[in-house]
Scaffold this motif. Structure first.
Motif, PDB file in Angstrom:
ATOM      1  N   THR A   1     -33.522 -36.059  -0.428  1.00  0.00           N
ATOM      2  CA  THR A   1     -33.295 -34.683  -0.887  1.00  0.00           C
ATOM      3  C   THR A   1     -31.814 -34.381  -0.728  1.00  0.00           C
ATOM      4  OG1 THR A   1     -33.730 -33.799   1.317  1.00  0.00           O
ATOM      5  CG2 THR A   1     -35.591 -33.882  -0.216  1.00  0.00           C
ATOM      6  N   LYS A   2     -31.375 -33.247  -1.239  1.00  0.00           N
ATOM      7  CA  LYS A   2     -29.959 -32.894  -1.178  1.00  0.00           C
ATOM      8  C   LYS A   2     -29.390 -32.878   0.241  1.00  0.00           C
ATOM      9  CE  LYS A   2     -25.930 -31.333  -2.462  1.00  0.00           C
ATOM     10  NZ  LYS A   2     -25.226 -31.689  -1.239  1.00  0.00           N
ATOM     11  N   PRO A   3     -30.030 -32.228   1.220  1.00  0.00           N
ATOM     12  CA  PRO A   3     -29.439 -32.164   2.556  1.00  0.00           C
ATOM     13  C   PRO A   3     -29.434 -33.519   3.258  1.00  0.00           C
ATOM     14  CG  PRO A   3     -31.073 -30.436   2.252  1.00  0.00           C
ATOM     15  CD  PRO A   3     -31.250 -31.407   1.123  1.00  0.00           C
ATOM     16  N   LEU A   4     -28.372 -33.773   4.024  1.00  0.00           N
ATOM     17  CA  LEU A   4     -28.330 -34.922   4.908  1.00  0.00           C
ATOM     18  C   LEU A   4     -29.042 -34.584   6.211  1.00  0.00           C
ATOM     19  CD1 LEU A   4     -25.866 -35.371   2.860  1.00  0.00           C
ATOM     20  CD2 LEU A   4     -24.964 -36.889   4.594  1.00  0.00           C
TER      21      LEU A   4
ATOM     22  N   VAL B   1     -12.652 -46.161  -5.166  1.00  0.00           N
ATOM     23  CA  VAL B   1     -13.948 -45.510  -4.973  1.00  0.00           C
ATOM     24  C   VAL B   1     -13.775 -44.459  -3.879  1.00  0.00           C
ATOM     25  CG1 VAL B   1     -16.347 -45.821  -4.280  1.00  0.00           C
ATOM     26  CG2 VAL B   1     -15.223 -47.548  -5.687  1.00  0.00           C
ATOM     27  N   TYR B   2     -13.945 -43.191  -4.256  1.00  0.00           N
ATOM     28  CA  TYR B   2     -13.745 -42.081  -3.328  1.00  0.00           C
ATOM     29  C   TYR B   2     -15.092 -41.599  -2.798  1.00  0.00           C
ATOM     30  CZ  TYR B   2     -12.421 -37.573  -1.386  1.00  0.00           C
ATOM     31  OH  TYR B   2     -12.236 -36.524  -0.528  1.00  0.00           O
ATOM     32  N   SER B   3     -15.201 -41.535  -1.466  1.00  0.00           N
ATOM     33  CA  SER B   3     -16.426 -41.038  -0.817  1.00  0.00           C
ATOM     34  C   SER B   3     -16.140 -39.681  -0.193  1.00  0.00           C
ATOM     35  CB  SER B   3     -16.904 -42.025   0.251  1.00  0.00           C
ATOM     36  OG  SER B   3     -17.325 -43.238  -0.347  1.00  0.00           O
ATOM     37  N   ALA B   4     -16.959 -38.694  -0.569  1.00  0.00           N
ATOM     38  CA  ALA B   4     -16.719 -37.309  -0.155  1.00  0.00           C
ATOM     39  C   ALA B   4     -17.100 -37.082   1.307  1.00  0.00           C
ATOM     40  CB  ALA B   4     -17.516 -36.365  -1.056  1.00  0.00           C
ATOM     41  N   SER B   5     -16.635 -35.966   1.844  1.00  0.00           N
ATOM     42  CA  SER B   5     -16.968 -35.586   3.213  1.00  0.00           C
ATOM     43  C   SER B   5     -18.433 -35.158   3.293  1.00  0.00           C
ATOM     44  CB  SER B   5     -16.046 -34.469   3.687  1.00  0.00           C
ATOM     45  OG  SER B   5     -16.188 -33.321   2.866  1.00  0.00           O
ATOM     46  N   TYR B   6     -18.860 -34.825   4.487  1.00  0.00           N
ATOM     47  CA  TYR B   6     -20.275 -34.572   4.767  1.00  0.00           C
ATOM     48  C   TYR B   6     -20.852 -33.516   3.825  1.00  0.00           C
ATOM     49  CZ  TYR B   6     -24.508 -33.683   7.469  1.00  0.00           C
ATOM     50  OH  TYR B   6     -25.805 -33.541   7.868  1.00  0.00           O
ATOM     51  N   GLN B   7     -21.818 -33.921   3.008  1.00  0.00           N
ATOM     52  CA  GLN B   7     -22.557 -33.049   2.101  1.00  0.00           C
ATOM     53  C   GLN B   7     -21.643 -32.298   1.133  1.00  0.00           C
ATOM     54  OE1 GLN B   7     -26.332 -32.076   3.909  1.00  0.00           O
ATOM     55  NE2 GLN B   7     -26.079 -29.995   3.205  1.00  0.00           N
TER      56      GLN B   7
ATOM     57  N   LEU C   1     -19.582 -28.494  -8.913  1.00  0.00           N
ATOM     58  CA  LEU C   1     -20.069 -28.255  -7.556  1.00  0.00           C
ATOM     59  C   LEU C   1     -21.448 -27.606  -7.575  1.00  0.00           C
ATOM     60  CD1 LEU C   1     -19.835 -27.835  -4.446  1.00  0.00           C
ATOM     61  CD2 LEU C   1     -18.584 -25.733  -4.948  1.00  0.00           C
ATOM     62  N   LYS C   2     -21.629 -26.576  -8.385  1.00  0.00           N
ATOM     63  CA  LYS C   2     -22.941 -25.902  -8.374  1.00  0.00           C
ATOM     64  C   LYS C   2     -24.026 -26.808  -8.962  1.00  0.00           C
ATOM     65  CE  LYS C   2     -22.567 -23.174 -12.687  1.00  0.00           C
ATOM     66  NZ  LYS C   2     -22.664 -21.814 -13.274  1.00  0.00           N
ATOM     67  N   GLU C   3     -23.665 -27.648  -9.925  1.00  0.00           N
ATOM     68  CA  GLU C   3     -24.641 -28.618 -10.453  1.00  0.00           C
ATOM     69  C   GLU C   3     -25.073 -29.581  -9.355  1.00  0.00           C
ATOM     70  OE1 GLU C   3     -23.754 -32.753 -12.006  1.00  0.00           O
ATOM     71  OE2 GLU C   3     -23.381 -31.464 -13.740  1.00  0.00           O
ATOM     72  N   GLU C   4     -24.107 -30.065  -8.566  1.00  0.00           N
ATOM     73  CA  GLU C   4     -24.417 -31.030  -7.519  1.00  0.00           C
ATOM     74  C   GLU C   4     -25.175 -30.391  -6.356  1.00  0.00           C
ATOM     75  OE1 GLU C   4     -20.671 -34.057  -8.395  1.00  0.00           O
ATOM     76  OE2 GLU C   4     -20.564 -32.664  -6.701  1.00  0.00           O
ATOM     77  N   GLU C   5     -25.019 -29.097  -6.202  1.00  0.00           N
ATOM     78  CA  GLU C   5     -25.792 -28.378  -5.185  1.00  0.00           C
ATOM     79  C   GLU C   5     -27.181 -27.992  -5.700  1.00  0.00           C
ATOM     80  OE1 GLU C   5     -25.187 -27.858  -2.130  1.00  0.00           O
ATOM     81  OE2 GLU C   5     -23.045 -28.268  -1.906  1.00  0.00           O
TER      82      GLU C   5
END
Length: 507
Positions: free
Chosen positions: A177-180, A141-147, A90-94
């Protein structure tokens, strides 16, 4: 100190959770779960990391998590993946990969309470980098929730992998960039493209069954998956975990690819309980959210299931939500009820996938029954089902059924279909074309012969079909039957020059 907020509704007035992986009690299957995590660069898009203050563009990095059936080497001592291991992803992806572990709970979404700290040391069922089992499995294929993170639903992903599935996931990531942007059409398109990227990535795996791919998504990921199916004919089923196609149907409908008629595969929407009236009024939500499921209501070509879990709030459709999320005293149920609902959600998701990706008759029977008939406590879940509106039955539909039974019993199948669909007719040309396509593929030549044998019974006066059947026997090396069928073709059409030439060659 940075503190991110969860990008969805229904959270305030809090108390702390009392849960654990063990108490959720998912009944894992017979396969040991392997887990891999890596980063792949998508060179078709560029991206700027939040920490790069120079604004340098790089190829867009996609963080990939995969759960799969694996094998443990008994000679090697291994520890399973801990919750802390997942939170490091999680922290890597953030884009805070160097953040000290002790800061994870404070820094991101979750409170640094004693209970949440205890979760970090819990161990899951997955082992890093196991040798894959030498079989093929359906792909989810799993798609995560918002951000959210690729590992937000790691317990469900492990559960499915233990029952014989490959599950692949990526974080919900902005376009550049990271934020949607805030749940826009652009955000949805970006996540849909990421899901399509994951399909390609999954198919690099020798375990992956390329003809058996399903989509699963939570919240914003559920809506993005709807878009994927609208333009990808290879998808075989869709699981929506309180997907935003329910809440943001207007956003979905703005996509240039929007076409609900393209969702022609089994679809299940598992939704949260009814939102209390006072919360609806306080947050100025449309009361129709409690009653309308616009995508489900629109579907015409899909076997569709709609289930409402009456002890479940939106946030708890993910593992991280169940473990770490702060409870809303106004509407959330007890931790025991939340864990039970998560367990029930997981059971329905697995049963649905077994039914439609593994042709499991028990799964189909389970889905057809009222929940109480499946020994589910009264009041936990309500269910609606609707069948597709069948406008016509096509040759492609016939072939899909025939293929599933290895082209055996085509006479009986044809009789059944004509009774069920009186206007349906198998054309001579389509059968001849199918037979030839199967014949000249060495792996399916025998099936091509079966199609021609059936076709000649349906059209016994077709010189062309007997000529093709003869070519088939010649192709597989049966000279005697080739001669016999060339002669039959010639008797029906004495001018058939191909039969004349072949007989000269063979006799």
């Amino acid at each position: 100190m940075i503190r991110f907020t969860i990008a969805f509704i229904f959270l305030s007035t809090i108390c702390f959770a009392q849960t654990s992986l063990k108490e959720i009690q998912l009944e894992n299957g017979s396969y040991t779960v392997g887990f891999k995590h890596f980063i792949v660069n998508d060179s078709s898009r560029t991206y700027t990391r939040a920490s790069d203050w120079n604004g340098k563009a790089v190829y867009r990095p996609i963080s990939v998590s995969i759960w799969y059936p694996g094998t443990i080497d008994p000679r090697v001592r291994m520890a399973s993946t801990s919750v802390l291991d997942y939170m490091r992803i999680l922290k890597e992806e953030e884009e805070w990969e160097h953040l000290p572990d002790e800061q994870i709970l404070n820094w991101f979404y979750y409170s640094n309470s004693p209970d949440n700290q205890r979760h970090l040391s819990e161990r899951s069922a997955a082992y890093r980098n196991l040798t894959p089992v030498g079989e093929t499995f359906p792909v989810i294929v799993y798609s995560a929730s918002y951000q959210a993170s690729s590992i937000e639903n790691f317990l469900l992903c492990e559960y499915l992998a233990s029952h014989g599935y490959i599950v692949i996931s990526a974080p919900s990531l902005g376009t550049n960039t990271k934020p949607l942007e805030g749940g826009t059409v652009k955000d949805m398109e970006t996540q849909a493209r990421d899901a399509e990227f994951l399909i390609k990535e999954a198919l690099k795996n020798k375990q992956a069954d390329a003809n058996n791919i399903a989509l699963m998504g939570f919240s914003f990921g559920g809506m993005s998956n709807s878009l994927v199916k609208m333009r990808n004919g290879m998808i075989k089923a869709i699981v929506s975990l309180d997907g935003s196609e329910r809440y943001q149907y207007a956003t979905l409908s703005k996509s240039p690819y929007f076409n609900p008629d393209r969702i022609n595969v089994p679809y299940i929407h598992l939704s949260q309980k009814e939102i209390p009236k006072d919360i609806m009024e306080e947050q100025k939500l449309d009361p129709r959210l409690n009653t309308e499921f616009l995508l489900y209501d629109t579907l015409k070509n899909s076997k569709a299931y709609k289930l409402k879990l009456h002890h479940m709030t939106h946030a708890y459709f993910s593992t991280l939500g169940v473990l770490f999320n702060e409870r809303d005293k106004r509407q959330d149920k007890s931790d025991e009820e939340i864990m039970g609902s998560y367990r029930l959600m997981s059971r329905y998701a697995l049963t649905f996938l077994n039914a439609y990706l593994k042709n499991d008759s028990k799964g189909l029977a389970f889905l057809s029954k009222h929940p109480e008939s499946n020994d589910i406590e009264s009041g936990l879940v309500s269910k609606e089902v609707k069948n597709p509106i069948v406008k016509s039955f096509r040759f492609e539909d016939f072939n899909n059924i025939a293929k599933s039974r290895q082209y055996n019993g085509l006479d009986e199948l044809s009789e059944q279909l004509v009774k069920q669909y009186p206007g349906f007719k198998l054309s001579e040309g389509s059968l001849n074309n199918l037979g030839l396509q199967l014949l000249f593929n060495k792996e399916t030549s025998d099936n091509g012969i079966k199609v021609f044998l059936f076709a000649t019974t349906l059209y016994p006066k077709s010189a062309n079909l007997f000529d093709s059947l003869a070519e088939g026997y010649l192709y597989v090396g049966n000279k005697a039957l080739a001669i016999s069928n060339f002669k039959k073709s010639l008797s029906l059409d004495p001018s058939n020059q191909n039969a004349i030439n072949r007989l000269k060659e063979l006799e």
